[in-house]
Motif scaffolding. Structure first.
Motif, mmCIF file in Angstrom:
data_model
loop_
_atom_site.group_PDB
_atom_site.id
_atom_site.type_symbol
_atom_site.label_atom_id
_atom_site.label_comp_id
_atom_site.label_asym_id
_atom_site.label_seq_id
_atom_site.Cartn_x
_atom_site.Cartn_y
_atom_site.Cartn_z
ATOM 1 N N CYS A 1 -6.815 -2.163 1.946
ATOM 2 C CA CYS A 1 -5.674 -2.170 2.870
ATOM 3 C C CYS A 1 -6.202 -2.269 4.296
ATOM 4 N N HIS B 1 0.320 4.062 1.104
ATOM 5 C CA HIS B 1 0.155 4.956 2.245
ATOM 6 C C HIS B 1 1.285 4.773 3.257
ATOM 7 N N ALA B 2 1.377 3.571 3.808
ATOM 8 C CA ALA B 2 2.405 3.357 4.836
ATOM 9 C C ALA B 2 3.058 1.986 4.731
ATOM 10 N N GLY B 3 2.800 1.281 3.634
ATOM 11 C CA GLY B 3 3.569 0.062 3.393
ATOM 12 C C GLY B 3 2.952 -1.251 3.834
ATOM 13 N N CYS B 4 1.670 -1.268 4.265
ATOM 14 C CA CYS B 4 1.030 -2.560 4.573
ATOM 15 C C CYS B 4 0.741 -3.308 3.272
ATOM 16 N N CYS C 1 0.847 -1.200 0.000
ATOM 17 C CA CYS C 1 0.000 0.000 0.000
ATOM 18 C C CYS C 1 0.883 1.251 0.000
ATOM 19 N N PRO D 1 -6.602 7.069 2.768
ATOM 20 C CA PRO D 1 -5.420 7.902 3.075
ATOM 21 C C PRO D 1 -4.259 7.710 2.096
ATOM 22 N N CYS E 1 -4.781 -1.789 7.072
ATOM 23 C CA CYS E 1 -4.189 -0.903 8.087
ATOM 24 C C CYS E 1 -5.018 0.364 8.319
ATOM 25 N N HIS E 2 -5.365 1.070 7.243
ATOM 26 C CA HIS E 2 -6.122 2.323 7.433
ATOM 27 C C HIS E 2 -7.243 2.454 6.408
ATOM 28 N N SER F 1 -7.618 2.025 3.092
ATOM 29 C CA SER F 1 -7.584 2.508 1.704
ATOM 30 C C SER F 1 -8.203 1.433 0.820
HETATM 31 S S1 FES Z 1 -0.980 1.507 5.003
HETATM 32 FE FE1 FES Z 1 -2.605 1.176 3.662
HETATM 33 S S2 FES Z 1 -4.067 2.605 4.228
HETATM 34 FE FE2 FES Z 1 -2.423 2.996 5.541
#
Ligand code: FES
Length: 186
Positions: free
Chosen positions: A132, A116-119, A114, A151, A134-135, A137
């Motif tokens: 995703c 956004h932050a790498g998940c 992802c 995000p 994690c947050h 998306s």
């Molecule tokens: S890491 Fe995917 S939405 Fe934040």
């Protein structure tokens, strides 16, 4: 009658000052020159790491027969040789991609990371989208952002694909910096 002596703080004679300045300059220049080889050596030492980090490598990821035309995306690990200044390892996992076979043997490859932050994103067949965990998306099959509240700053990262020998799916694998609007290779 005694002759008054020169005070302790009197400036040294001009000849001494010149000699002192000459020595100081020599020490400074000598120090700078001796520092160059270690710095240059360090750059050469780290260079393989920099090269590996910035260049995407073409990797055999799957057989064309593993993908059904018009079918759902499937996730595949990306295995590659990893070589840096200190280690050499073959066939180690360096990431993963979703592959989807479109019409006319066109393959779409999306990095599972992802932006956004790498998940790692999941594919949700019931909703025909990537999500995703994690947050939250969400992305369409082409990787585009679905929910404007996602995000993630950019769509999923699409990667170049090449079919070789008519059956082999090769992907130019690359990771990109998280949290950026542009795709910046890492
Ligand atoms: S890491 Fe995917 S939405 Fe934040």
């Amino acid at each position: 009658m005694d002759t008054p002596s020169a005070p302790d703080s009197a400036p040294p004679p001009a000849g001494d000052r010149r000699e002192f300045l000459t020595k100081a300059a020599a020490i400074a220049i000598g120090g700078a020159i001796t520092a160059v080889p270690p710095i240059a050596g360090l750059c050469v030492f780290l260079d393989p790491l920099r090269r590996e980090a910035s260049a995407g490598a073409s990797v055999l990821v799957a057989s064309l027969s593993a993908l059904t035309e018009g079918g759902e995306p499937r996730k595949f690990p990306v295995l590659a040789d990893k070589v840096d200044a200190w280690n050499r390892a073959t066939n180690v996992p360096v990431g993963a991609v979703y592959l989807q076979r479109l019409k006319d043997n066109k393959i779409r490859a999306l990095n599972v990371v992802c932006p956004h932050a790498g998940c790692f994103v999941d594919f949700r067949p019931a909703q025909n989208k990537y999500h995703c965990p994690c947050h939250d998306s969400s992305f369409g099959l082409d990787g585009a952002i679905l929910d404007p509240k996602s995000p993630s700053p950019r769509p999923l990262d699409e990667l170049p694909v090449e079919i070789r020998k008519g059956t082999e799916v090769w992907v130019t694998f690359q990771n990109f910096r998280a949290g950026e609007h542009k795709k910046i290779p890492v």
